[in-house]
Design a protein around this motif. Structure first.
Motif, short mmCIF file in Angstrom:
data_model
loop_
_atom_site.label_atom_id
_atom_site.label_comp_id
_atom_site.label_asym_id
_atom_site.label_seq_id
_atom_site.Cartn_x
_atom_site.Cartn_y
_atom_site.Cartn_z
N PHE A 54 -3.24 -39.90 -16.13
CA PHE A 54 -4.60 -40.41 -16.05
C PHE A 54 -5.46 -39.36 -15.36
CE2 PHE A 54 -1.68 -44.01 -15.90
CZ PHE A 54 -2.14 -44.75 -16.98
N GLY A 55 -6.62 -39.11 -15.90
CA GLY A 55 -7.46 -38.08 -15.30
C GLY A 55 -8.86 -38.06 -15.86
N GLY A 56 -9.53 -36.97 -15.62
CA GLY A 56 -10.90 -36.80 -16.08
C GLY A 56 -11.20 -35.35 -16.39
N SER A 57 -12.31 -35.12 -17.06
CA SER A 57 -12.70 -33.75 -17.42
C SER A 57 -14.21 -33.63 -17.40
CB SER A 57 -12.17 -33.38 -18.81
OG SER A 57 -12.80 -34.16 -19.81
N LEU A 70 -12.98 -28.39 -18.49
CA LEU A 70 -12.06 -28.32 -17.36
C LEU A 70 -11.55 -29.73 -17.08
CD1 LEU A 70 -10.84 -26.61 -15.03
CD2 LEU A 70 -12.82 -27.29 -13.67
N GLY A 71 -10.20 -29.91 -17.08
CA GLY A 71 -9.64 -31.24 -16.90
C GLY A 71 -8.60 -31.29 -15.78
N TYR A 72 -8.46 -32.50 -15.24
CA TYR A 72 -7.46 -32.73 -14.18
C TYR A 72 -6.85 -34.10 -14.41
CZ TYR A 72 -5.38 -33.69 -9.62
OH TYR A 72 -4.51 -34.02 -8.62
N ASP A 73 -5.49 -34.22 -14.31
CA ASP A 73 -4.84 -35.52 -14.42
C ASP A 73 -3.61 -35.56 -13.50
OD1 ASP A 73 -2.32 -34.76 -16.05
OD2 ASP A 73 -3.97 -33.95 -17.29
#
Length: 321
Positions: A54-57, A70-73
């Motif tokens: 689960f993450g966001g960008s 740019l994304g992070y999860d």
């Protein structure tokens, strides 16, 4: 090949260049998305089950079609062979190329980039770090001009271990600013004035009057019946005052060359005098010339032919529009 040292610089650059412009879904736009992935781990890592991510960008459109994202999860629900939970995180930098036009409801895309993953078992100090090369594809559907849903899948090649993992994903995002012109603005724009049509110049026409005055044998007197034709020529020259003419006298072949030359000059002068003195054409516009018997137009061996050759000719022409 780790991203942690550059993560802050990239985030700062994206935020600094994300000024909103007046239009949506194209160059200069920023997209913020929350997403969920299903990570299908490679066999080399011996995980008991696959993980939920689960993450966001945040993305910035360099052009109407190209987005830098740019994304992070974070990893959840993955377990090792011993049953311990696997925890960790991924940081990714990808470029997306979108198809169709900015502002269309459906925009398929392909993606490519790199990601850094750090995971480990809960309660243990050692962690597994891997760098991935990512390629993927999917589609975004814009529910409104600014709200969209996304579905896609990525293939992640583990550069450090040589295996490939798969990650299907779904997301919901918001789009802010930038891009193509709304249809309403184009429709309301004032039409450019049509250029004035160039005037079509009509081609000039040539108008002409010809004079042919006949004379009796060995005479230079203008016969009464020829005055009407001479007047027509005079009227034409008055209508077009830029015109000039030469009246040309001729004879038949009876007589010597010298006599006939003199007779032809007298005939030409007689017609000129009628034009100038009787019908008022300016003298400088009319000249007279004699050609004797040198230019016959009929056979001088017959009486009828000689009658035709005893003449004065004149021609006046001009161009009118």
């Amino acid at each position: 090949m780790k991203f942690k040292n550059t993560l802050g610089v990239v985030i700062g650059s994206l935020l600094a260049t994300s000024a909103f412009s007046a239009l949506a879904q194209g160059q200069g736009a920023v997209e913020v998305e929350g997403f969920a992935k299903k990570e299908i781990f490679d066999s080399a890592r011996d995980f008991k089950n696959n993980g939920n991510l689960f993450g966001g960008s945040v993305g910035y459109y360099l052009t109407d079609d190209v987005e830098l994202r740019l994304g992070y999860d974070e990893v959840h629900n993955a377990r090792g062979e011993d049953g311990r939970n696997i925890k960790g995180a991924n940081t990714a930098l990808d470029a997306l190329y979108h198809f169709n036009n900015a502002g269309d409801a459906l925009r398929p895309y392909v993606s490519a980039g790199f990601s850094d993953q750090s995971i480990g078992q809960s309660g243990r100090s050692g962690r597994n770090g891997s760098t991935f090369a990512n390629v993927g594809g999917g589609a975004k559907y814009y529910i409104t001009e600014n709200l969209y849903a996304r579905a896609g899948v990525e293939a992640q090649y583990n550069i450090d271990q040589g295996d490939t993992e798969w990650a299907p994903s779904i997301g919901i995002g918001m789009n802010f600013g930038g891009g193509s012109k709304p249809v309403a603005q184009v429709a309301e724009a004032a039409p450019e004035p049509m250029p004035e049509p160039m005037p079509v110049e009509e081609p000039a026409q040539v108008v002409r009057v010809e004079l042919d005055v006949k004379f009796d044998f060995d005479k230079a007197r203008v016969k009464e019946e020829s005055y009407g034709d001479i007047k027509n020529l005079a009227d034409f020259m008055k209508q077009y005052p830029q015109t000039t003419t030469t009246v040309a006298g001729h004879t038949d072949s009876v007589g010597t060359d010298a006599y006939n030359q003199n007779l032809s000059e007298k005939r030409a002068s007689a017609v000129r005098e009628v034009l100038v003195n009787q019908y008022g054409v300016e003298g400088e516009r009319v000249s007279a010339a004699g050609y004797g018997e040198s230019q016959p137009v009929a056979d001088n061996a017959t009486e009828s032919g000689r009658a035709i050759n005893r003449r004065v000719e004149a021609e006046v022409e001009t161009q009118v529009k």
